[in-house]
Design an enzyme around this catalytic site. Structure first.
Site: not given
Length: 366
Positions: A100, A170
């Site tokens: 990321e 998540h």
């Protein structure tokens, strides 16, 4: 006889369990918008297809635009980029390593060089390794160079929020982290129509934008979406339901929870609620919210992120300062709890309609 008694006991137990499940259900019902007839022809699309549509328009109209991230070449885990690599080639829609920080850094460099960089972070929960790049580099690039350079053509997309089974890696809603950073814009849409217009506006905005997509709506939310290329102005909230007694503010999926609370308040309390979609978290539309609160005298803000330091606190603080003499009750915040996002206890964690309805009762009887 014994079997009949046992059957009755089991039936009672099951009914009680069903009542508890319904009482604490974290569900909601999507309410589609009516498209603007001025935008012409429409097609039925869900939210992820609206994302694809917006990206398709940008790639077709801007030869410098590129889309990149983990697994985007084959369509991504949520299928938001499906078919784009085949249509525009692997040089414009391509996979990146699982980094990321690298995705954000590459996007900053690409935008600085003059390209339109559209990055995807696979889940908002995994954006934190990129936090330094976005907060210390992307947000400050124009300022620290005296406007000689900028990376304003950078957009970072990421799915966020609860989905029913995502647990703590998540399900997060990290908008407040980025909302503390001058130089960034933070946008969260509520529907396919809004997603397409806001995403096109974000990509074309001359500032780096963090664009968070409520993933529970990817397939659940379906609307007639205009086929045309259109934009929705950033930093403008929308009053999606007018009322006179309570102002409710939310964004993303939480709007549909409050939409049902508006009906409950009207039917059970005779209370008229005004519902506002903030849409852009940073910079947010203070005028629309304050104007509404001056009319109603009461405010409820709700979001999935934890209560402490959540963006609801910023909204409440501003309203308290600007609308103090108009307030009839202390402003209410109904948010996630100050714990990691749970798995099996998700229905108790998210701010469901029952918790929001209790807050309405408190502030209208103050």
């Amino acid at each position: 006889m014994a079997s009949q008694v046992l059957r009755r006991l089991l039936t009672r137990s099951l009914n009680k369990q069903l009542c508890v499940t319904e009482r604490h259900a974290s569900g909601f019902q999507f309410v589609p918008d009516t498209p603007d007839p001025k935008l012409g022809k429409t097609e039925k699309k869900n939210l992820y297809q609206a994302v694809t549509d917006a990206l398709d328009i940008v790639l077709a109209s801007d030869p410098t635009a590129v889309v990149f991230g983990e697994d985007v070449h084959f369509g991504g885990v949520f299928r938001c980029t499906v078919g784009l690599a085949q249509k525009y080639g692997k040089d414009r829609v391509f996979n990146t390593p699982l980094s990321e920080q690298g995705i954000a850094g590459f996007g900053i460099g690409l935008a600085t060089a003059g390209a339109t960089a559209i990055a995807e972070i696979q889940f908002a929960d995994y954006v934190y390794p990129a936090f330094d790049q976005l907060v210390n580099e992307a947000a400050k690039y124009r300022y620290r160079s005296g406007n000689m350079f900028n990376c304003g053509r950078l957009t970072i997309r990421m799915p966020c929020g609860a989905v029913g089974h995502g647990a703590h890696y998540h399900s997060q809603s990290p908008e407040a982290y980025f909302a503390h950073t001058p130089g960034l814009k933070v946008v969260i849409p509520r529907s396919p129509i809004q997603t397409k217009g806001l995403l096109l506006a974000s990509i074309r905005d001359n500032n780096p934008v963090v664009f968070m997509e409520p993933k529970v709506l990817y397939r659940l939310a379906e609307e007639q979406v205009p086929v045309a290329d259109y934009e929705i102005l950033l930093s403008t909230a929308e009053v999606i339901r007018e009322g006179s007694d309570v102002t409710m503010v939310a964004w993303g999926k939480q709007l549909y929870v409050l939409h049902e609370v508006c009906d409950m308040a009207k039917d059970q309390l005779g209370v008229s609620c005004e519902l506002i979609d903030l849409r852009t978290i940073l910079p947010w539309d203070q005028d629309t919210v304050c104007k509404s609160v001056c009319k109603t005298g009461r405010l409820l803000v709700s979001h999935e992120a934890p209560l402490t330091q959540g963006f609801a606190a910023e909204v409440v603080s501003t309203v308290q300062a600007e609308c103090f003499l108009h307030l009839e009750a202390p402003a209410a915040r109904v948010c996630g709890w100050d714990t990691p996002f749970p798995h099996i206890f998700e229905p108790f964690y998210v701010p469901d309609k029952w918790r929001c309805f209790e807050a309405v009762k408190r502030i209208t009887s103050y």
